[in-house]
Enzyme design. Structure first.
Site: not given
Length: 228
Positions: A8-9
């Site tokens: 995940f960013d």
């Protein structure tokens, strides 16, 4: 399960970085006696954005970016100040801001039950670690991979090679990158041969020449994709 590993960013994917940045800009203006205005904030955003795009393309270093954004802002707004001091205030404010996007905590809690989850970010290491520690996301994630600590950033293949080496079992076939940035998250997944999910809440048009495996407008839409 097709994607047991989720990358995940952080900013504007899970964390509401826009809210944190608005707060930081206001604090910079208040602390250093600068004019605060909606137009001024928009100008700062343009200065900051153009430099982050240069960083994503490998055209500047993060150290240069952090000070240069305020130097350009001061020059273009006709104000005076110390760009380094402005940047310090900005980073200190960001580090204390752990605003999450609506639905981010619920999504991560649901996925963490049967996925290995990691944060991948180009943000400033001290700020990112502080914000993560202050957030309720800590139990959901195994680790954070921050470009400043690694020595390379998204979208470079070197950054993702480091992640592959650090996460036992992660392969291009079983990992999914989830993020809002086409130039760092989605391009990075393309460079690394990983599947990607573009979080596109504003409904921006798809670019040509870039593989996008999944596209969602809301965080809730990520759950069935990641769990298939």
């Amino acid at each position: 399960m097709q994607y047991p590993y989720l990358l995940f960013d952080a900013d504007n994917t899970l964390f509401d970085f826009d809210a944190a940045e608005r707060q930081a800009y206001a604090n910079v203006c208040r602390t250093h006696g600068l004019t605060f205005s909606k137009d001024g904030y928009a100008l700062y955003r343009r200065c900051n954005g153009e430099l982050w795009r240069d960083f994503d393309r490998g055209l500047c270093t993060k150290e240069f970016l952090l000070t240069e954004r305020f130097r350009r802002y001061l020059d273009r707004s006709g104000q005076s100040g110390d760009p380094s001091a402005l940047n310090r205030t900005h980073l200190q404010t960001i580090a204390a801001s752990a605003f999450l996007l609506p639905g981010a905590l619920e999504l991560c809690q649901a996925l963490a039950a049967d996925h290995e989850m990691y944060i991948i970010t180009n943000g400033v290491e001290s700020s990112q670690r502080s914000r993560f520690r202050l957030s309720p996301l800590v139990p959901c994630f195994k680790d954070l991979f921050i470009s400043e600590a690694i020595g390379s950033g998204k979208p470079s293949r070197a950054y993702f090679d480091y992640v592959f080496q650090a996460v036992p079992g992660l392969t291009p076939q079983n990992g999914l990158v989830i993020g809002d940035s086409l130039t760092s998250d989605i391009q990075g997944a393309n460079n690394a041969g990983l599947a990607c999910c573009w979080f596109n809440p504003r409904g921006l048009p798809r670019p040509e020449g870039l593989r996008i495996d999944y596209e969602v407008r809301t965080l809730e839409e990520i759950l069935p994709i990641a769990s298939r």
